[in-house]
Scaffold this motif. Structure first.
Motif, short mmCIF file in Angstrom:
data_model
loop_
_atom_site.label_atom_id
_atom_site.label_comp_id
_atom_site.label_asym_id
_atom_site.label_seq_id
_atom_site.Cartn_x
_atom_site.Cartn_y
_atom_site.Cartn_z
N MET A 164 40.18 40.88 50.79
CA MET A 164 40.60 41.89 49.08
C MET A 164 41.28 40.72 48.26
SD MET A 164 43.78 44.16 47.60
CE MET A 164 44.79 43.55 48.17
N VAL A 165 41.07 39.92 46.90
CA VAL A 165 41.99 39.48 46.30
C VAL A 165 42.27 40.17 45.09
CG1 VAL A 165 41.50 36.69 44.65
CG2 VAL A 165 40.59 37.01 46.76
N LYS A 166 43.97 39.81 45.03
CA LYS A 166 44.64 40.71 44.19
C LYS A 166 44.99 39.82 42.69
CE LYS A 166 48.02 44.61 43.69
NZ LYS A 166 48.70 45.38 44.14
N VAL A 167 45.14 40.40 41.87
CA VAL A 167 45.75 39.06 41.02
C VAL A 167 46.17 40.03 40.20
CG1 VAL A 167 44.65 37.49 38.80
CG2 VAL A 167 43.62 37.21 40.93
N THR A 168 47.93 39.44 40.12
CA THR A 168 48.63 40.02 39.05
C THR A 168 49.37 39.57 37.70
OG1 THR A 168 49.66 41.47 40.54
CG2 THR A 168 50.73 41.77 38.51
N VAL A 169 48.97 40.01 36.48
CA VAL A 169 49.25 39.56 35.25
C VAL A 169 50.08 40.10 35.17
CG1 VAL A 169 48.03 39.08 32.90
CG2 VAL A 169 46.64 38.89 34.90
N CYS A 170 51.66 39.79 34.73
CA CYS A 170 52.83 40.34 34.29
C CYS A 170 53.08 39.85 32.76
CB CYS A 170 53.54 39.76 35.18
SG CYS A 170 53.87 39.86 36.14
N GLY A 171 53.01 41.48 31.93
CA GLY A 171 52.96 41.23 30.47
C GLY A 171 51.20 41.22 30.17
N ALA A 172 50.92 42.25 30.62
CA ALA A 172 49.19 42.01 30.76
C ALA A 172 48.79 42.61 29.29
CB ALA A 172 48.44 42.43 31.16
N ALA A 173 50.02 43.46 28.61
CA ALA A 173 49.63 44.56 27.63
C ALA A 173 49.94 42.93 25.69
CB ALA A 173 50.08 45.58 26.92
N GLY A 174 50.68 42.32 26.05
CA GLY A 174 50.83 41.24 25.22
C GLY A 174 49.56 40.33 24.36
N GLY A 175 49.73 39.66 23.72
CA GLY A 175 48.86 38.38 22.85
C GLY A 175 47.90 37.74 24.11
N ILE A 176 48.61 36.99 24.63
CA ILE A 176 48.02 36.07 25.30
C ILE A 176 47.65 37.12 27.27
CG2 ILE A 176 48.49 34.69 27.97
CD1 ILE A 176 50.44 33.73 26.20
N GLY A 177 48.58 38.21 26.98
CA GLY A 177 47.77 38.82 28.41
C GLY A 177 46.95 39.77 28.36
N ASP A 181 34.20 36.44 39.78
CA ASP A 181 34.18 37.12 40.76
C ASP A 181 34.87 37.15 42.41
OD1 ASP A 181 31.64 38.56 40.27
OD2 ASP A 181 30.01 37.25 40.69
N LEU A 182 35.44 35.78 41.63
CA LEU A 182 36.77 35.67 43.11
C LEU A 182 37.19 37.04 42.73
CD1 LEU A 182 36.69 31.79 42.42
CD2 LEU A 182 35.91 32.91 43.98
N ILE A 183 37.95 37.84 42.08
CA ILE A 183 38.95 39.01 41.90
C ILE A 183 38.35 39.88 42.18
CG2 ILE A 183 40.69 39.61 40.79
CD1 ILE A 183 40.35 36.77 38.96
N THR A 184 38.99 40.71 43.51
CA THR A 184 38.59 42.11 44.00
C THR A 184 39.37 43.19 42.47
OG1 THR A 184 39.91 42.19 46.02
CG2 THR A 184 37.70 41.80 45.84
N HIS A 185 41.13 42.70 42.62
CA HIS A 185 41.40 43.20 42.12
C HIS A 185 42.63 43.14 41.11
CE1 HIS A 185 45.19 45.98 42.99
NE2 HIS A 185 44.98 46.89 41.29
N SER A 217 38.46 48.37 32.76
CA SER A 217 37.63 48.85 33.59
C SER A 217 36.07 49.10 33.14
CB SER A 217 38.45 49.72 34.29
OG SER A 217 38.35 50.95 33.51
N HIS A 218 35.69 49.13 31.99
CA HIS A 218 34.96 49.98 31.83
C HIS A 218 33.94 48.38 31.84
CE1 HIS A 218 35.82 53.56 29.71
NE2 HIS A 218 36.40 53.64 30.52
N ILE A 219 34.30 47.98 31.46
CA ILE A 219 33.13 46.54 32.40
C ILE A 219 32.90 46.08 33.39
CG2 ILE A 219 33.47 44.07 32.23
CD1 ILE A 219 35.76 44.19 30.10
N ASN A 220 31.60 45.70 33.74
CA ASN A 220 30.49 46.17 34.44
C ASN A 220 30.62 44.67 35.70
OD1 ASN A 220 29.57 44.36 33.10
ND2 ASN A 220 27.18 45.82 34.20
N THR A 221 32.03 43.93 36.31
CA THR A 221 31.98 43.18 36.43
C THR A 221 32.93 43.96 38.26
OG1 THR A 221 34.25 42.59 35.71
CG2 THR A 221 32.22 41.22 35.00
N LYS A 222 32.72 42.94 38.90
CA LYS A 222 33.44 42.81 40.70
C LYS A 222 34.91 43.39 40.78
CE LYS A 222 33.28 40.32 44.63
NZ LYS A 222 32.98 39.43 45.95
N SER A 223 36.06 43.28 40.05
CA SER A 223 36.99 43.30 40.22
C SER A 223 37.58 44.88 39.76
CB SER A 223 38.09 42.82 39.65
OG SER A 223 38.08 42.56 38.45
N LYS A 224 38.35 46.16 40.20
CA LYS A 224 38.83 47.02 40.19
C LYS A 224 39.98 46.31 39.12
CE LYS A 224 41.88 48.89 43.17
NZ LYS A 224 42.37 49.23 44.41
N VAL A 225 40.50 47.41 38.38
CA VAL A 225 41.63 47.19 37.63
C VAL A 225 42.11 48.32 37.64
CG1 VAL A 225 42.04 46.91 34.67
CG2 VAL A 225 39.84 46.13 35.73
#
Ligand code: NAD
Ligand code: LMR
Length: 330
Positions: free
Chosen positions: A1-14, A25-29, A46-54
């Motif tokens: 599992m490769v989990k990446v967390t974005v903190c501030g994910a709803a912002g202008g950059i996030g 493809d490197l990210i699974t979560h 989450s509707h985008i059909n790439t590998k990671s769960k969101v």
């Protein structure tokens, strides 16, 4: 599992950063944390059909679950500048935000590669270091200030002048991430010998104050977001490429504690003197910083820029570190 967390994910950059990370493809979560709006952003992505769960997580009560066991934590949380402000003016609000996120990472994802975008980067990275030290999980090889936008800007602006292909033009930018602490090493770029001293000084100033150009154009609506998302995704994905995939020879300039590779940092210290943090060219590896590479030869003009940068950078570093070491116990 490769989990990446974005903190501030709803912002202008996030938001655009999360979109770019969702394509990997490197990210699974892909875990999205903010104090507002992440359920909506997560549902959308989450509707985008790439590998990671969101997953979306909102508010401090959901921070543990958001960050737990992440391989990478990217932090673009906090307030951006308005015209007339310096990055240091953001310290009052952003220092506490970054401290609290660092505490959660130190507790629940102590091995994560920490990619700090929130300004003032010159001070927020020392904050993360001091928090990790207090929790006895500090590893300078895993904590990065993201200065990639300076590199991206430098290659764009310089290529316009010398007529090179911007995407393949590598312009080293070292030092820190604010005004005069941003140090482009244009003398090391083939083709810049054609430029007059006046052109060199003008483009150097444009790289140092590129952020202000965007703040002014946005006229109160914030600072760089889309170019930062591009730069932040490039940096985080390169960290993953080197660590998860084991790809070698990936080099990025990034703001690190020079203890991350004491032998490699000797050359930098012989030029800049005794300073703890500096953005330097870093070869990335399975454990983060693999090697700090030499900053190389400087022109006489660049040496003068260094002299102006070092005192300001040292002040920014002390301010960040002291926020934790002289603050209330965590
Ligand atoms: P923004 O206001 O659009 O977004 C910031 C987000 O952070 C918001 O969604 C907000 O709700 C969230 N936030 C606030 N407090 C939080 C907390 N405690 N935990 C989690 N999230 C929280 O701002 P932006 O334009 O995305 O900029 C964010 C930061 O990035 C600023 O500090 C800005 O100066 C910095 N920045 C850095 C670089 C760089 O090169 N390193 C480039 C551009 C911007
Ligand atoms: C940038 O360089 O664009 C960022 O640091 C944001 C800012 O405040 O300029």
């Amino acid at each position: 599992m490769v989990k990446v967390t974005v903190c501030g994910a709803a912002g202008g950059i996030g938001q655009p950063l999360s979109l770019l990370l969702k394509q990997s493809d490197l990210i699974t979560h892909l875990s999205l944390y903010d104090i507002v709006n992440t359920p909506g952003v997560a549902a959308d992505l989450s509707h985008i059909n790439t590998k990671s769960k969101v997953t979306g997580h909102v508010g401090a009560a959901q921070l543990e679950e958001a960050i737990k066991d992440s391989a990478v934590v990217v932090i673009p949380a906090g307030v951006p500048r308005k015209p007339g402000m310096t990055r240091d003016d953001l310290f009052k609000i952003n220092a506490g935000i970054v401290r609290d996120l660092a505490v959660a990472a130190a507790k629940f994802a102590p091995k994560a590669f920490m990619c700090i975008i929130s300004n003032p980067v010159n001070s927020t990275v020392p904050i993360v270091t001091e928090v990790f030290k207090q929790f006895n999980v500090y590893d300078p090889k895993r904590i990065f200030g993201v200065t990639t936008l300076d590199i991206v800007r430098a290659s764009t602006f310089v290529s316009e002048l010398i007529g090179a292909e911007a995407s393949s033009l590598r312009v080293p930018v070292v030092g820190g991430h604010s005004g005069v602490t941003i140090l482009p090493l244009l003398s090391q770029v083939a083709g810049t010998d054609k430029l007059t001293q006046e052109q060199l000084e003008k483009v150097t100033n444009r790289i140092q104050f590129g952020g202000d150009e965007v703040v002014k154009a946005k006229d109160g609506a914030g600072s760089a977001t889309l170019s930062m998302a591009f730069a932040g995704a490039r940096f985080a994905l390169n960290v993953l490429e080197a660590s998860v995939k084991g790809t070698s020879n990936i080099v990025e300039c990034t703001y690190v504690h020079l203890d991350a590779d004491q032998a490699g940092a000797k050359e930098t210290k012989s030029v800049v003197g005794d300073i703890d943090y500096f953005s330097v060219p870093v070869e990335l590896g399975p454990n983060g910083v693999q090697k700090i590479l030499p900053i190389g030869q400087l022109s006489a003009y660049e040496k003068k820029l260094f002299d102006a940068a070092i005192p300001e950078l040292k002040g920014n570093i002390t301010k960040g570190s002291a926020f934790i070491t002289e603050g209330a116990k965590l």
